[in-house]
Structures are given as structure tokens and as C-alpha cells.
Scaffold this motif. Structure first.
Motif, PDB file in Angstrom:
ATOM      1  N   GLN A  39       0.818  -1.205   0.000  1.00 28.04           N
ATOM      2  CA  GLN A  39       0.000   0.000   0.000  1.00 28.04           C
ATOM      3  C   GLN A  39       0.860   1.267   0.000  1.00 28.04           C
ATOM      4  OE1 GLN A  39      -2.909  -0.258   3.194  1.00 28.04           O
ATOM      5  NE2 GLN A  39      -3.125  -2.466   2.923  1.00 28.04           N
ATOM      6  N   TRP A  40       2.183   1.116   0.044  1.00 25.52           N
ATOM      7  CA  TRP A  40       3.079   2.262   0.073  1.00 25.52           C
ATOM      8  C   TRP A  40       3.259   2.842  -1.327  1.00 25.52           C
ATOM      9  CZ3 TRP A  40       7.852   1.703   3.780  1.00 25.52           C
ATOM     10  CH2 TRP A  40       7.402   1.436   5.072  1.00 25.52           C
ATOM     11  N   PRO A  41       3.536   4.141  -1.429  1.00 24.21           N
ATOM     12  CA  PRO A  41       3.833   4.726  -2.743  1.00 24.21           C
ATOM     13  C   PRO A  41       5.009   4.010  -3.403  1.00 24.21           C
ATOM     14  CG  PRO A  41       3.560   6.437  -1.078  1.00 24.21           C
ATOM     15  CD  PRO A  41       3.594   5.141  -0.344  1.00 24.21           C
ATOM     16  N   ILE A  42       4.995   3.968  -4.704  1.00 25.23           N
ATOM     17  CA  ILE A  42       6.023   3.349  -5.554  1.00 25.23           C
ATOM     18  C   ILE A  42       5.984   1.828  -5.433  1.00 25.23           C
ATOM     19  CG2 ILE A  42       8.493   3.156  -6.052  1.00 25.23           C
ATOM     20  CD1 ILE A  42       8.819   6.052  -5.248  1.00 25.23           C
ATOM     21  N   ALA A  46       8.519   7.805   4.521  1.00 23.59           N
ATOM     22  CA  ALA A  46       8.510   9.268   4.418  1.00 23.59           C
ATOM     23  C   ALA A  46       9.162   9.732   3.122  1.00 23.59           C
ATOM     24  CB  ALA A  46       9.225   9.877   5.626  1.00 23.59           C
ATOM     25  N   VAL A  47      10.250   9.080   2.712  1.00 26.24           N
ATOM     26  CA  VAL A  47      10.937   9.469   1.489  1.00 26.24           C
ATOM     27  C   VAL A  47      10.167   8.999   0.258  1.00 26.24           C
ATOM     28  CG1 VAL A  47      13.081   9.242   0.165  1.00 26.24           C
ATOM     29  CG2 VAL A  47      13.163   9.505   2.654  1.00 26.24           C
ATOM     30  N   LEU A  48       9.537   7.835   0.334  1.00 23.25           N
ATOM     31  CA  LEU A  48       8.720   7.376  -0.787  1.00 23.25           C
ATOM     32  C   LEU A  48       7.543   8.326  -1.028  1.00 23.25           C
ATOM     33  CD1 LEU A  48       8.594   3.499  -0.222  1.00 23.25           C
ATOM     34  CD2 LEU A  48      10.058   4.789  -1.794  1.00 23.25           C
ATOM     35  N   GLU A  49       7.030   8.911   0.039  1.00 24.85           N
ATOM     36  CA  GLU A  49       5.932   9.867  -0.098  1.00 24.85           C
ATOM     37  C   GLU A  49       6.421  11.238  -0.561  1.00 24.85           C
ATOM     38  OE1 GLU A  49       4.242   9.717   3.814  1.00 24.85           O
ATOM     39  OE2 GLU A  49       2.739   8.226   3.238  1.00 24.85           O
ATOM     40  N   ASN A  50       7.623  11.603  -0.146  1.00 27.67           N
ATOM     41  CA  ASN A  50       8.169  12.909  -0.510  1.00 27.67           C
ATOM     42  C   ASN A  50       9.685  12.796  -0.521  1.00 27.67           C
ATOM     43  OD1 ASN A  50       8.870  15.566  -0.910  1.00 27.67           O
ATOM     44  ND2 ASN A  50       8.165  16.280   1.096  1.00 27.67           N
ATOM     45  N   GLU A  51      10.261  12.710  -1.704  1.00 28.17           N
ATOM     46  CA  GLU A  51      11.702  12.468  -1.808  1.00 28.17           C
ATOM     47  C   GLU A  51      12.518  13.602  -1.200  1.00 28.17           C
ATOM     48  OE1 GLU A  51      15.045  11.024  -5.075  1.00 28.17           O
ATOM     49  OE2 GLU A  51      12.993  11.473  -5.708  1.00 28.17           O
ATOM     50  N   HIS A  52      11.948  14.783  -1.124  1.00 28.24           N
ATOM     51  CA  HIS A  52      12.672  15.915  -0.543  1.00 28.24           C
ATOM     52  C   HIS A  52      12.946  15.710   0.949  1.00 28.24           C
ATOM     53  CE1 HIS A  52      12.457  18.257  -4.197  1.00 28.24           C
ATOM     54  NE2 HIS A  52      11.136  18.101  -4.248  1.00 28.24           N
ATOM     55  N   ALA A 109      13.126   1.055  -2.646  1.00 29.66           N
ATOM     56  CA  ALA A 109      14.250   1.988  -2.473  1.00 29.66           C
ATOM     57  C   ALA A 109      15.062   2.129  -3.747  1.00 29.66           C
ATOM     58  CB  ALA A 109      15.136   1.516  -1.324  1.00 29.66           C
ATOM     59  N   THR A 110      15.196   1.049  -4.513  1.00 28.76           N
ATOM     60  CA  THR A 110      15.980   1.143  -5.750  1.00 28.76           C
ATOM     61  C   THR A 110      15.300   2.019  -6.793  1.00 28.76           C
ATOM     62  OG1 THR A 110      14.941  -0.843  -6.696  1.00 28.76           O
ATOM     63  CG2 THR A 110      16.945  -1.161  -5.381  1.00 28.76           C
ATOM     64  N   MET A 111      14.020   2.307  -6.625  1.00 32.46           N
ATOM     65  CA  MET A 111      13.284   3.132  -7.589  1.00 32.46           C
ATOM     66  C   MET A 111      13.436   4.615  -7.307  1.00 32.46           C
ATOM     67  SD  MET A 111      11.855   0.763  -9.416  1.00 32.46           S
ATOM     68  CE  MET A 111      10.595   1.648 -10.304  1.00 32.46           C
ATOM     69  N   VAL A 112      14.002   4.963  -6.171  1.00 31.71           N
ATOM     70  CA  VAL A 112      14.177   6.366  -5.781  1.00 31.71           C
ATOM     71  C   VAL A 112      15.669   6.656  -5.754  1.00 31.71           C
ATOM     72  CG1 VAL A 112      13.733   8.096  -4.000  1.00 31.71           C
ATOM     73  CG2 VAL A 112      12.069   6.269  -4.402  1.00 31.71           C
ATOM     74  N   PRO A 113      16.174   7.534  -6.625  1.00 28.77           N
ATOM     75  CA  PRO A 113      17.625   7.764  -6.711  1.00 28.77           C
ATOM     76  C   PRO A 113      18.285   8.079  -5.382  1.00 28.77           C
ATOM     77  CG  PRO A 113      16.499   8.821  -8.547  1.00 28.77           C
ATOM     78  CD  PRO A 113      15.432   8.314  -7.639  1.00 28.77           C
ATOM     79  N   SER A 114      17.667   8.906  -4.559  1.00 33.38           N
ATOM     80  CA  SER A 114      18.286   9.287  -3.287  1.00 33.38           C
ATOM     81  C   SER A 114      18.393   8.103  -2.332  1.00 33.38           C
ATOM     82  CB  SER A 114      17.496  10.417  -2.631  1.00 33.38           C
ATOM     83  OG  SER A 114      16.136  10.039  -2.427  1.00 33.38           O
ATOM     84  N   LEU A 115      17.447   7.158  -2.394  1.00 38.75           N
ATOM     85  CA  LEU A 115      17.527   5.958  -1.565  1.00 38.75           C
ATOM     86  C   LEU A 115      18.452   4.927  -2.193  1.00 38.75           C
ATOM     87  CD1 LEU A 115      13.783   5.485  -0.481  1.00 38.75           C
ATOM     88  CD2 LEU A 115      15.684   6.292   0.929  1.00 38.75           C
ATOM     89  N   ALA A 116      18.426   4.819  -3.519  1.00 40.36           N
ATOM     90  CA  ALA A 116      19.302   3.872  -4.198  1.00 40.36           C
ATOM     91  C   ALA A 116      20.765   4.179  -3.916  1.00 40.36           C
ATOM     92  CB  ALA A 116      19.026   3.890  -5.696  1.00 40.36           C
ATOM     93  N   ALA A 117      21.070   5.466  -3.701  1.00 39.22           N
ATOM     94  CA  ALA A 117      22.451   5.854  -3.412  1.00 39.22           C
ATOM     95  C   ALA A 117      22.924   5.318  -2.068  1.00 39.22           C
ATOM     96  CB  ALA A 117      22.566   7.378  -3.438  1.00 39.22           C
ATOM     97  N   LEU A 118      22.001   4.918  -1.187  1.00 41.42           N
ATOM     98  CA  LEU A 118      22.354   4.385   0.125  1.00 41.42           C
ATOM     99  C   LEU A 118      22.553   2.874   0.094  1.00 41.42           C
ATOM    100  CD1 LEU A 118      19.778   6.403   2.294  1.00 41.42           C
ATOM    101  CD2 LEU A 118      22.156   6.996   1.783  1.00 41.42           C
ATOM    102  N   LEU A 119      22.263   2.251  -1.036  1.00 42.68           N
ATOM    103  CA  LEU A 119      22.366   0.803  -1.187  1.00 42.68           C
ATOM    104  C   LEU A 119      23.682   0.424  -1.858  1.00 42.68           C
ATOM    105  CD1 LEU A 119      18.728   0.103  -2.419  1.00 42.68           C
ATOM    106  CD2 LEU A 119      19.704  -0.711  -0.257  1.00 42.68           C
ATOM    107  N   PRO A 120      24.057  -0.857  -1.792  1.00 41.46           N
ATOM    108  CA  PRO A 120      25.198  -1.317  -2.593  1.00 41.46           C
ATOM    109  C   PRO A 120      24.934  -1.080  -4.080  1.00 41.46           C
ATOM    110  CG  PRO A 120      24.623  -2.929  -0.915  1.00 41.46           C
ATOM    111  CD  PRO A 120      23.542  -1.902  -0.903  1.00 41.46           C
TER     112      PRO A 120
END
Length: 688
Positions: free
Chosen positions: A246-249, A567-573, A626-637
């Protein structure tokens, strides 16, 4: 009924039994905080709400109490690594007597005219029915007391204490209270909090814990009138794996909506368990199965006494395994011991009968007669049968037995005189097993709460079985069981404080809660005996207990920090905030740690395959989003490494799919999500 052939000798050697000196046993405790030289009380070193000792007093012997120091298999060195401490009470020695500074003058008794919500908040209630103005604004259940009920001094004390507890949550655990202080390194202490929510509950040790249940909480399918113990699963919460859809993305990764009810409906529609029809029992490998049980199974459940096992077996043999709880327990021990030698059930060929099924089938024939007995032994039988059903990945059948177990235990525990002294240790272990099983089920499925939680604050922790004349069949392992009780209560606490209906969801309100819960998880880890303290490195472990505890640790850490990903999936800012970014990193790191060595989960497949599989699905969906959001993907391997990890997870989950319809659906969901994820990454230019 089963015919007995070639009976075997039950005797098993006591493997590497460690010394059981009185001195070493005396040091076993679970962090009762000592009084420091400056007069303050040191911080709790364990995340659990302290349980009352069996003799209903606290002592220098720790939570287990001086009357519970019995033979335990672990060495004194291990026991020394559990943090010791005492509580320095008032000079009169009474630990439950409040000082004069705590006394309160009460007004005269008065009629109750406000609803429970307004009374708890000390707000003016307009008395409107069915819901007052405040309850309408909060979308809360509006409950009025029956006319004529008076508010006495005790009620006022309880309401005032509950109001202070609620105030801690409403103000992000910031309050001023004297007498008890958190450690200076505690995140909530550093932000100005001097009394945690749990310390507040525990402080009124003369019975307030049991009165906490007076707060009404709306719930579905409950057998209890109310439930507010924050160390038990809430009735309505958003922790299930499929709730992430039910989460965004993440919801865009599946073609149709899902919710946890789908899993429950699939299990309800499942074909009944097909039991074996053999009329004979092969007892030629009894010694091997008994040894395997006490080495590989009892460490998880700690509910079979190795010191009187021989007498159980002799009794069962004399009855031809055809009657009595001893026969049922013996057959279930053989079933679980056989299953433990075969490894994960996911590797058993589909056309082959599961290991131990013949013994379980024979035991199943005895269970109807035990269902009508309200004894500790009959409850023990149902717990062991539930354990085997979890091994078979039959969660609802296990829940049915656990419901009966809960009713028996509640009847017995409602008057402790109903439990003979020689059965009290066993009854405590059976109780905690029932509560742990139920919590695991309620974390994923919307099932009725049995009501067993109401005794959580009065049932003591296990302290060791009394040694008997017979040679023990194995060691009385307790360390994992105690650690799991503490961690499960912390997981439930997370569900209450972050994921329950009406919990605070803003970043500002989450920060102190998340920091305190993570601090308590760290304290839990540091309170483990050295033998159980797993390394945080990425090296696979050979010790199955350490492996399971490490996976459970990272699962708890993930769920603590997971709201920041939402929170980031809802608003990447939102990730521009340094604290949000750091907490997202912690959540994703914990996810990766659970998934990068996926076969490590096999270590806990006997007790946790179904629960662990859904946890894996949850973490995988979180990683995919998380891999679909650039700012979160940057925190992953790197992306290529994440693709490898995800593909290995999908293959592992597919190996479980045939075990249960709920796991089959979970496997289909993550497979579809990965296919759509790859397609979306290519279409957005994030993947070549």
C-alpha cells in the motif's frame, strides 16, 4: 492405534554439561538496575518491562529470584556476562511501598460524567452521544462509564498515571519526573527525558501494571475487553509484510491491490493436513531422535524437562504409546527430533512424507482426549504439537491448538493454587511459548487475540528445572529462550509505538521514539551472554542460535527505522534532512544484512520458516521500492549487486512456495514486483 515394534533405550548422555554451582547460578539476572553512588537508579539494561519474580519480590538475585536458582547448563562465565544489579529500596526494606514524596491527596469521590478519552486527557467533555466532540475529531471510540459508578482515589491515581504515560508519547517522550533517570547515553535522556514510557509503567509496582488494561482500544476479533500493554501485539497495526504493497512506488510494482487479509483467506481455504495411516511405529532410532531433540529443538522452546524425560518415556512405553499425556509428549519429541535431523523442510521432496510424520500422526490421535483436560501437561502437548505444525508450515492449524492452550493456561493461572508446585516451572515455559507463538502469528495475520497477554506481568521467567535422580537426556538450555522473550516483547513494543492505529507518524514525533527503541535494541544485544553475542560482521556463522538471533536483530532494526523509508517514498525531498537520510541508511543496511546471505535463514527453519519467509518478503519489497528512488538507491550497494541479492531471494522464496498457499502468493508477488521493477527502471533511464 499405533502398535509398538522394537522399543529402544531412551537413555541419552548429558553432553558437555557445564558446572551448576550455586555461585554461578546466583549471578543470573536480567539487568535489574542498581542504585548508583549519587543516589540515582542506573538505567535498565534490557528492553523488556521487568517481570515480577516468582515469589513476587525483587532481590539481589535478579529477576528470576532467589527461589528460582536451579540447575542451568551454561557455565558461570556465561552467566556472569548477564548484567547483574540490585534495587536499593527504602530503609524499611519494602520494595513496593511508595515514599511520602509520592503520596497524593485526593478530592472527594464524584460522579463520572466524561468519556474515557476526555477523562484521560483531562479535557472538558460535552457528553454528546454516541461520540463527544473530541472523540469525533480524533475518530476514536467514545466510551462512557456506567451511570452511578464513582471515581475513587485508586481510579484517580491510575488515570493520572495513564495521563502522564500518554503525555510522554504526545510530547515525544519528553517529560520531567524525579527519582528515575535514563542513562546519559540514552537518546531520550539526551533530549531531556528523565523517565521512559516503560519506566513510568513499571514505577507503580504495587499493581498499576495490571490496571493498565483499563484503557479501551478498538480492535477486531478480540476475546478481551481491552489491551494496552505495549509489550504485546496491538490489535490493529501496519507491520504485516503485505502492508508494504500500500506504500507509494511499491504499490506500482504489482498489478492489483493486496492486503494481509489475502494471506489469511488463503490459509483458511487450505486443504486439511493429510496424516499418515501407518499402524506401526518404528522405534529403532529413538535414542538418536531424543538426542537430536535436546540438542537441536529444545533450545528453541525449552519446554521439555531433560531431568524427568526417562520417566516420561517409561510411562509412555508402559501404555504402548496409546494413552496419556506422557505418550503424546514422547511421540512429539520423537517427531521433532526426527524433523531436526532432516534439515529444512523446504528441501524435502514433495512426494515424500515429512520427517517425523508417523510419530506426529500417532500423537495426533491422542490429542482429542487431551483437549478436554485442563492441566499443564495437556498444555505442554499442544505446544509441542503446534511446534511441529509450524515446522510443517501450517500456521492456522497451529493457531487453533494455541487457542485451546491459551484457554487452559488462563484457567490455571487465574488461581495460582491450581498449579502444583512441581509444575510451576513447566507452566511458565508453556505460557511463554504460547505467548511467543501468538505474537508471531498476530504480527502477520488478523486473528483474534486469545487474552493470554493479561498474565504477562504476573507469570515469572523460567529459572531452570529441578534436577532429579534419573540421568538427564540433555542440557536444560534457557539462554536463547530468555533472549527471544525479550526481543519479541521489544518487537511488540515497536508495533505499539510506531505501527498501531493512532500512533504518531510525523518525522518530528518519530525521532525520539525511534532513537529510544534502537537504544533498547542495543541494550538487548549487549545484555546477551558472550556465547550468544553474534558478531556484526558479514561473515556467515556456524552456530545456529547466533545465526537466528542475528537475523532477528536485523529484522527488529529494520522495522524500527522503516517509517523513514515511507517518508521518502511519499516525498523524496524529506531525505534532504540529515537525520532522515541517516535513519533511511540504517533501515536499508539492516534489510541488506538479512538478505545478502539468504540461506542463513535455514538455521531457523524448524521454528521460524513461515514467519521468516514473510519477513524476507517484507524486506525485499522495501529494497525494491528503495531502488526506484535515486536518493535511496544511493544508500544501497551497487545496482548490479542488489540485482544479484534480489534474484537469490526470489529463488529461495520460490523453494518455499509449495509449503503453504500464503507463501505461494508471496512468491508470486515478489516475482511480479521484480519483473515490473526492471521494466520501470529501464523505461525511466535508471537502468540500461
Amino acid at each position: 492405534m499405533a502398535a509398538v515394534t522394537s522399543p529402544d533405550n531412551v537413555e541419552a548422555k548429558d553432553l558437555d554439561s557445564a558446572p551448576k554451582s550455586a555461585a554461578s547460578r546466583k549471578k543470573f539476572s536480567i539487568a535489574i538496575p542498581p542504585r548508583l553512588s549519587n543516589g540515582t537508579v542506573a538505567p535498565m539494561k534490557t528492553p523488556t518491562l521487568p517481570l515480577k519474580s516468582p515469589d513476587d519480590t525483587y532481590s539481589n538475585d535478579g529477576i528470576l529470584g532467589k527461589t528460582r536458582r536451579r540447575g542451568m547448563s551454561n557455565s558461570s562465565a556465561d552467566q556472569d556476562n548477564l548484567m547483574d544489579g540490585t534495587i536499593d529500596h527504602e530503609q524499611d526494606g519494602n520494595p513496593r511501598k511508595r515514599s511520602n514524596a509520592d503520596t497524593i491527596d485526593y478530592p472527594r469521590r464524584r460522579a463520572t460524567i466524561a468519556c474515557e478519552i476526555c477523562r484521560g486527557r483531562k479535557s472538558r467533555c460535552d457528553g454528546a452521544k454516541p461520540r463527544c466532540r473530541l472523540c469525533t475529531e480524533l475518530n476514536a471510540e467514545c466510551v462512557y462509564r456506567e451511570p452511578g459508578i464513582k471515581l475513587d482515589a485508586g481510579d484517580k491515581l491510575i488515570l493520572e498515571r495513564l495521563n502522564r504515560i500518554e503525555g510522554l508519547l504526545q510530547s515525544s517522550l519528553v517529560s520531567q519526573t524525579k527519582g528515575i533517570h535514563l542513562a546519559s547515553q540514552s537518546p531520550t535522556a539526551s533530549s531531556g527525558t528523565t523517565l521512559s514510557r516503560e519506566d513510568m509503567i513499571h514505577r507503580n509496582s504495587d499493581g498499576l501494571e495490571r490496571s493498565i488494561n483499563s484503557i479501551p482500544i478498538a480492535g477486531l476479533g478480540t476475546w478481551m475487553a481491552s489491551q494496552t500493554n505495549i509489550s504485546t501485539m496491538p490489535k490493529i497495526h501496519t507491520t504485516p509484510a503485505l502492508h508494504l504493497l500500500q506504500w507509494p512506488i511499491i504499490r506500482d510494482l504489482v498489478s492489483r491491490p493486496y492486503d494481509p487479509q489475502h494471506l489469511l483467506q488463503l490459509e483458511l481455504s487450505r486443504e486439511p493436513l493429510q496424516l499418515g495411516t501407518s499402524l506401526s511405529l518404528d522405534l529403532s532410532n529413538t535414542a538418536a531422535y531424543v538426542q537430536a531433540f535436546f540438542e537441536r529443538v529444545n533450545v528453541w522452546y525449552a519446554c521439555v524437562n531433560p531431568y524427568n524425560w526417562a520417566s516420561y518415556y517409561r510411562m509412555a512405553l508402559s501404555h504402548g504409546f496409546r494413552e496419556g499425556p506422557e505418550s503424546c509428549i514422547t511421540l512429539l519429541v520423537l517427531a521433532l527430533g526426527s524433523a531436526s535431523l532432516a534439515g529444512s523442510i523446504s528441501s524435502v521432496p514433495r512426494d515424500k512424507e515429512p520427517p517425523g510424520m508417523s510419530y506426529f500422526s500417532a500423537a495426533w490421535g491422542l490429542i482429542p482426549g487431551l483437549m478436554t483436560r485442563n492441566t499443564t501437561l495437556s498444555s505442554q502437548c499442544l505446544i509441542l504439537a503446534s511446534a511441529y505444525l509450524f515446522y510443517l508450515v501450517r500456521p492456522l492449524e497451529a493457531w487453533s491448538l494455541l487457542s485451546s492452550t491459551s484457554m487452559k493456561l488462563q484457567l490455571l493461572l487465574s488461581d495460582r493454587g491450581r498449579i502444583p508446585n512441581h509444575s510451576k516451572e513447566l507452566s511458565e515455559r508453556v505460557y511463554w511459548n504460547a505467548l511467543l507463538f501468538e505474537s508471531d502469528l498476530l504480527a502477520e495475520l488478523d486473528l483474534p487475540h486469545s487474552g493470554i497477554v493479561q498474565f504477562e506481568e504476573t507469570v515469572g521467567l523460567p529459572g531452570g528445572f529441578e534436577e532429579e535422580d534419573d540421568e538427564p537426556a540433555g542440557r536444560d538450555e534457557l539462554w536463547y529462550f530468555l533472549a527471544e522473550i525479550a526481543l519479541r516483547r521489544l518487537l511488540n513494543r515497536v508495533s505499539h509505538m510506531i505501527y498501531s492505529k493512532g500512533a504518531m507518524t510525523t518525522i518530528a514525533s518519530l525521532e525520539p521514539l525511534v532513537a529510544e527503541l534502537d537504544f533498547q535494541l542495543t541494550q538487548w544485544y549487549e545484555g546477551l551472554p558472550i556465547a550468544l553475542q553474534f558478531p556484526h560482521s558479514r561473515v556467515p556463522l556456524s552456530n545456529p542460535v547466533q545465526t537466528v538471533l542475528r537475523l532477528r536483530y536485523f529484522a527488529c532494526r529494520t522495522i524500527i527505522f522503516r517509517p523513514y523509508i515511507l517518508a521518502v517514498l511519499e516525498n523524496e525531498h524529506a531525505i534532504m534532512d540529515a537525520a532522515v537520510r541517516e535513519n533511511c541508511r540504517k533501515a536499508l543496511e539492516a534489510c541488506v544484512r538479512q538478505l545478502e546471505h539468504i540461506t542463513a535463514h535455514h538455521a531457523g527453519h524448524l521454528p521460524y520458516l513461515w514467519q521468516g519467509a514473510l519477513s524476507i518478503v517484507s524486506q525485499t519489497l522495501l529494497i525494491m521500492g528503495a531502488t526506484m528512488v535515486p536518493s535511496l538507491a544511493a544508500l544501497l550497494p551497487p545496482a548490479q549487486q542488489m540485482d544479484v541479492i534480489i534474484n537469490e531471494v526470489l529463488l529461495e522464496i520460490e523453494r518455499y512456495a509449495h509449503l503453504a498457499p500464503s507463501l505461494r502468493l508471496s512468491s508470486e508477488i515478489v516475482r511480479e514486483a521484480e519483473d515490473r521493477r526492471q521494466l520501470m527502471l529501464r523505461s525511466t533511464g535508471m537502468r540500461v
